[in-house]
Design a protein around this motif. Structure first.
Motif, PDB file in Angstrom:
ATOM      1  N   SER A  33       0.826  -1.207   0.000  1.00 56.11           N
ATOM      2  CA  SER A  33       0.000   0.000   0.000  1.00 56.11           C
ATOM      3  C   SER A  33       0.859   1.256   0.000  1.00 56.11           C
ATOM      4  CB  SER A  33      -0.925   0.015   1.223  1.00 56.11           C
ATOM      5  OG  SER A  33      -1.805  -1.086   1.208  1.00 56.11           O
ATOM      6  N   ARG A  34       1.898   1.269   0.824  1.00 60.19           N
ATOM      7  CA  ARG A  34       2.765   2.439   0.892  1.00 60.19           C
ATOM      8  C   ARG A  34       3.387   2.749  -0.458  1.00 60.19           C
ATOM      9  NH1 ARG A  34       7.162   1.599   3.230  1.00 60.19           N
ATOM     10  NH2 ARG A  34       6.912  -0.462   4.151  1.00 60.19           N
ATOM     11  N   HIS A  35       3.924   1.732  -1.104  1.00 58.65           N
ATOM     12  CA  HIS A  35       4.632   1.948  -2.366  1.00 58.65           C
ATOM     13  C   HIS A  35       3.664   2.369  -3.475  1.00 58.65           C
ATOM     14  CE1 HIS A  35       8.750  -0.004  -1.553  1.00 58.65           C
ATOM     15  NE2 HIS A  35       8.160   0.221  -0.384  1.00 58.65           N
ATOM     16  N   PHE A  36       2.464   1.787  -3.494  1.00 64.46           N
ATOM     17  CA  PHE A  36       1.471   2.195  -4.487  1.00 64.46           C
ATOM     18  C   PHE A  36       1.114   3.670  -4.299  1.00 64.46           C
ATOM     19  CE2 PHE A  36       1.225  -1.964  -5.962  1.00 64.46           C
ATOM     20  CZ  PHE A  36       0.240  -2.127  -6.929  1.00 64.46           C
ATOM     21  N   LYS A  37       0.892   4.078  -3.057  1.00 63.59           N
ATOM     22  CA  LYS A  37       0.460   5.452  -2.791  1.00 63.59           C
ATOM     23  C   LYS A  37       1.604   6.450  -2.921  1.00 63.59           C
ATOM     24  CE  LYS A  37      -3.199   3.768   0.234  1.00 63.59           C
ATOM     25  NZ  LYS A  37      -3.683   3.635   1.637  1.00 63.59           N
ATOM     26  N   ASN A  38       2.850   5.978  -2.874  1.00 63.54           N
ATOM     27  CA  ASN A  38       4.001   6.865  -3.048  1.00 63.54           C
ATOM     28  C   ASN A  38       4.260   7.209  -4.509  1.00 63.54           C
ATOM     29  OD1 ASN A  38       4.521   6.849  -0.299  1.00 63.54           O
ATOM     30  ND2 ASN A  38       6.100   5.274  -0.418  1.00 63.54           N
ATOM     31  N   ALA A  39       3.756   6.394  -5.424  1.00 61.29           N
ATOM     32  CA  ALA A  39       4.076   6.570  -6.847  1.00 61.29           C
ATOM     33  C   ALA A  39       3.515   7.890  -7.373  1.00 61.29           C
ATOM     34  CB  ALA A  39       3.524   5.401  -7.651  1.00 61.29           C
ATOM     35  N   LYS A  40       4.339   8.579  -8.171  1.00 60.90           N
ATOM     36  CA  LYS A  40       3.963   9.866  -8.753  1.00 60.90           C
ATOM     37  C   LYS A  40       3.812   9.751 -10.267  1.00 60.90           C
ATOM     38  CE  LYS A  40       4.303  12.092  -4.850  1.00 60.90           C
ATOM     39  NZ  LYS A  40       3.100  12.614  -4.171  1.00 60.90           N
ATOM     40  N   LYS A  41       2.978  10.609 -10.842  1.00 56.25           N
ATOM     41  CA  LYS A  41       2.802  10.651 -12.291  1.00 56.25           C
ATOM     42  C   LYS A  41       4.062  11.212 -12.943  1.00 56.25           C
ATOM     43  CE  LYS A  41      -2.168  11.625 -11.981  1.00 56.25           C
ATOM     44  NZ  LYS A  41      -3.199  12.668 -12.164  1.00 56.25           N
ATOM     45  N   ARG A  42       4.476  10.568 -14.017  1.00 60.12           N
ATOM     46  CA  ARG A  42       5.602  11.058 -14.816  1.00 60.12           C
ATOM     47  C   ARG A  42       5.196  10.975 -16.285  1.00 60.12           C
ATOM     48  NH1 ARG A  42       6.571  12.951 -10.803  1.00 60.12           N
ATOM     49  NH2 ARG A  42       8.324  12.637  -9.359  1.00 60.12           N
ATOM     50  N   ASN A  43       4.956  12.124 -16.905  1.00 56.76           N
ATOM     51  CA  ASN A  43       4.466  12.158 -18.279  1.00 56.76           C
ATOM     52  C   ASN A  43       5.625  12.083 -19.268  1.00 56.76           C
ATOM     53  OD1 ASN A  43       1.717  12.475 -17.512  1.00 56.76           O
ATOM     54  ND2 ASN A  43       2.078  14.648 -17.143  1.00 56.76           N
ATOM     55  N   ASN A  44       5.391  11.374 -20.356  1.00 59.46           N
ATOM     56  CA  ASN A  44       6.362  11.305 -21.443  1.00 59.46           C
ATOM     57  C   ASN A  44       5.593  11.263 -22.765  1.00 59.46           C
ATOM     58  OD1 ASN A  44       5.613   8.533 -22.009  1.00 59.46           O
ATOM     59  ND2 ASN A  44       6.878   7.922 -20.248  1.00 59.46           N
ATOM     60  N   LYS A  45       6.296  11.050 -23.858  1.00 65.57           N
ATOM     61  CA  LYS A  45       5.644  11.118 -25.172  1.00 65.57           C
ATOM     62  C   LYS A  45       4.654   9.979 -25.401  1.00 65.57           C
ATOM     63  CE  LYS A  45       9.481   8.758 -27.532  1.00 65.57           C
ATOM     64  NZ  LYS A  45      10.505   8.889 -28.585  1.00 65.57           N
ATOM     65  N   TYR A  46       4.702   8.934 -24.555  1.00 62.51           N
ATOM     66  CA  TYR A  46       3.792   7.806 -24.722  1.00 62.51           C
ATOM     67  C   TYR A  46       2.554   7.909 -23.821  1.00 62.51           C
ATOM     68  CZ  TYR A  46       8.020   5.892 -26.813  1.00 62.51           C
ATOM     69  OH  TYR A  46       9.155   5.699 -27.592  1.00 62.51           O
ATOM     70  N   TYR A  67       5.510  -1.099  -6.248  1.00 67.77           N
ATOM     71  CA  TYR A  67       4.635  -0.789  -7.384  1.00 67.77           C
ATOM     72  C   TYR A  67       5.298  -1.215  -8.685  1.00 67.77           C
ATOM     73  CZ  TYR A  67       1.880   1.522 -10.888  1.00 67.77           C
ATOM     74  OH  TYR A  67       1.103   1.744 -12.000  1.00 67.77           O
ATOM     75  N   ALA A  68       6.584  -0.927  -8.830  1.00 69.08           N
ATOM     76  CA  ALA A  68       7.296  -1.306 -10.054  1.00 69.08           C
ATOM     77  C   ALA A  68       7.263  -2.811 -10.253  1.00 69.08           C
ATOM     78  CB  ALA A  68       8.742  -0.810  -9.988  1.00 69.08           C
TER      79      ALA A  68
END
Length: 487
Positions: A421-434, A452-453
């Motif tokens: 749960s901690r790792h899922f909620k820690n993940a941040k959005k990172r936008n790229n060309k895809y 999460y990874a």
């Protein structure tokens, strides 16, 4: 009562407490009551009497401090104090009440102090508090200097055996407030990641799986969060929720006591909690895919299983650096990781295993050679198990968006494992060309995302099985030696 639980030696089980409740549930008056008790009451262990019952005594040097982000906020507590002491108490303890400071004396002449403090770590330096009360810690963050205040006052308390009491509304994930840090510490305690425990966490929240647009469902959620707070006007709260003045996130956080996400959060915590199914566990022989994301010292390492029949995600093992001095020379034991991979293959029907190759190249080669014949799909054209997360940005990004969508639509299940749960909620959005991928808050952030990874790798492996038409195929049978007739 649990706050004052002791062991057989008379030592407190819990030295730190967090009370996370909805807005208007009476945290301030409750804190005022506890502060008054800590100020003058028999709140320390003295002895066991002849019947084995506990006899208490006042703190040797009672010095109670109340902290909030500003002095006006502390008034939520101090105003209640004025009504708590009757005339007999004022006379017995020679109580001298002030706006921000109370003086008193125990009958044996010992001086007692209760004071409200400003949000300055320099003014807090050097105190010897027997009890600390930190109010609305979801507002305590780096930008307003309250993290420094927190570090200072807790160090002051530690040197004299003082106790810490925190009250907060549900926090916003990613703001790295004191409330969030305390919750993370408690989660690590539940995972067994911490060498020392002693943090008691009390929260009453609504079940996140409800339709906020359904008034009856919202009313049930708010009622659950307010529990036995008979003074709460639920009708007025519902009107406020639908007034259009406050946001959807504020409704969930303030009135349902549900942790919500910052704007750059990848996973909505409420959606994630709605995927919780109590009692789920992996069983020997389950068909799974495995994902592994690894590090050396700073990053965590996690081996995650995704069960094929119901998309239940569960970490088989999670290696994280401990907090405190032990973290200095800590490193992931990659041989232990390899042993756990072997254990997973021995206990489950592993259909695909995708491991990031960073830091694990030699192990990945070994796993590919040893387990390749048992696997239904390959991780890449070059390796049966090795999947380079740095070199597959397009697939990582599109699969990330698909996994987020699966969570939002409750097509993923979990059993509440705190580390996951901690790792899922820690993940941040990172936008790229895809599209939208994921990452940590920053390169050096203590809030890790490796579980999460690893889950994403297991999810990609599952999707490869679907693309190959092998998701519902019977698993491969591996020939084994058998003994017949005693030979």
């Amino acid at each position: 009562m649990r706050l004052y639980e002791i062991d057989e030696h008379g030592k407190f089980i819990w030295n730190q407490m967090v009370l996370q409740l909805a807005k208007g549930t009476g945290k301030g008056p409750f804190f005022a009551t506890l502060a008054a008790i800590e100020f003058l009451g028999p709140v320390r262990f003295d002895r066991f009497d002849e019947d084995g019952k506990v006899v208490g005594k006042p703190a040797d040097e009672s010095w109670v401090q109340l902290f909030a982000t500003n002095i006006d906020q502390v008034k939520n507590v101090t105003l209640t104090l004025h009504s708590l002491f009757n005339d007999h108490a004022k006379e017995k303890y020679q109580i001298d009440p002030g706006q921000e400071r109370y003086h008193a004396y125990q009958p044996d002449g010992r001086f007692c102090l209760l004071e409200a403090k400003t949000a300055s770590f320099r003014s807090a330096e050097g105190a010897r508090p027997s009890a600390l009360f930190a109010d609305e810690t979801w507002h305590w963050n780096e930008s307003n200097g309250m993290v420094n205040v927190f570090n200072t006052i807790t160090a002051n308390a530690a040197k004299v055996g003082g106790r810490l009491f925190c009250a907060t509304n549900a926090y916003v994930v990613g703001e790295e407030s004191v409330a969030e840090r305390m919750h993370v510490a408690w989660q690590r305690q539940q995972d067994g990641r911490q060498k020392r425990t002693g943090l008691y966490y009390d929260a009453i929240s609504a079940d996140p799986d409800f339709d906020i647009e359904d008034e009856a469902a919202l009313r049930a959620a708010v009622t659950a969060a307010y529990d036995d707070c008979f003074w709460a006007d639920i009708d007025t709260i519902i009107d406020q929720c639908y007034s259009g003045v406050i946001t959807h996130d504020e409704v969930l956080r303030k009135y349902c006591n549900l942790v919500t996400a910052a704007g750059d959060a990848l996973i909505d915590p409420v959606s994630y909690e709605a995927c919780f199914v109590e009692g789920l566990e992996l069983k020997r022989g389950d068909r799974i895919t495995l994902g592994l994301d690894g590090g050396v010292s700073d990053d965590a390492t996690c081996l995650v299983a995704l069960r094929l029949r119901d998309s239940f995600i569960h970490p088989i093992a999670l290696w994280e650096a401990p907090d405190g001095p032990e973290a200095k020379n800590w490193k992931v034991d990659h041989d232990a990781v390899s042993d756990m991979v072997d254990w997973a293959f021995a206990n489950y029907k592993v259909e695909a295993f995708f491991s990031d190759v960073a830091f694990l190249e030699s192990y990945v080669d070994k796993w590919s050679e040893e387990y390749g014949p048992r696997l239904a799909v390959k991780a890449s054209g070059k390796s049966t198990c090795g999947y380079d997360m740095r070199g597959n940005q397009a697939t990582i990004t599109t699969s990330n968006m698909a996994l987020v969508g699966a969570i939002e639509n409750q097509r993923i299940k979990h059993n509440g494992h705190f580390g996951l749960s901690r790792h899922f909620k820690n993940a941040k959005k990172r936008n790229n060309k895809y599209g939208t991928s994921f990452g940590k808050a920053s390169r050096d952030s203590q809030y890790k995302v490796d579980a999460y990874a690893a889950s994403l790798l297991a999810y990609i492996a599952r999707n490869k099985l679907i693309e190959a038409g092998k998701l519902n195929q019977a698993p491969k049978r591996i020939a084994q030696m058998t003994t017949v007739g005693g030979f």
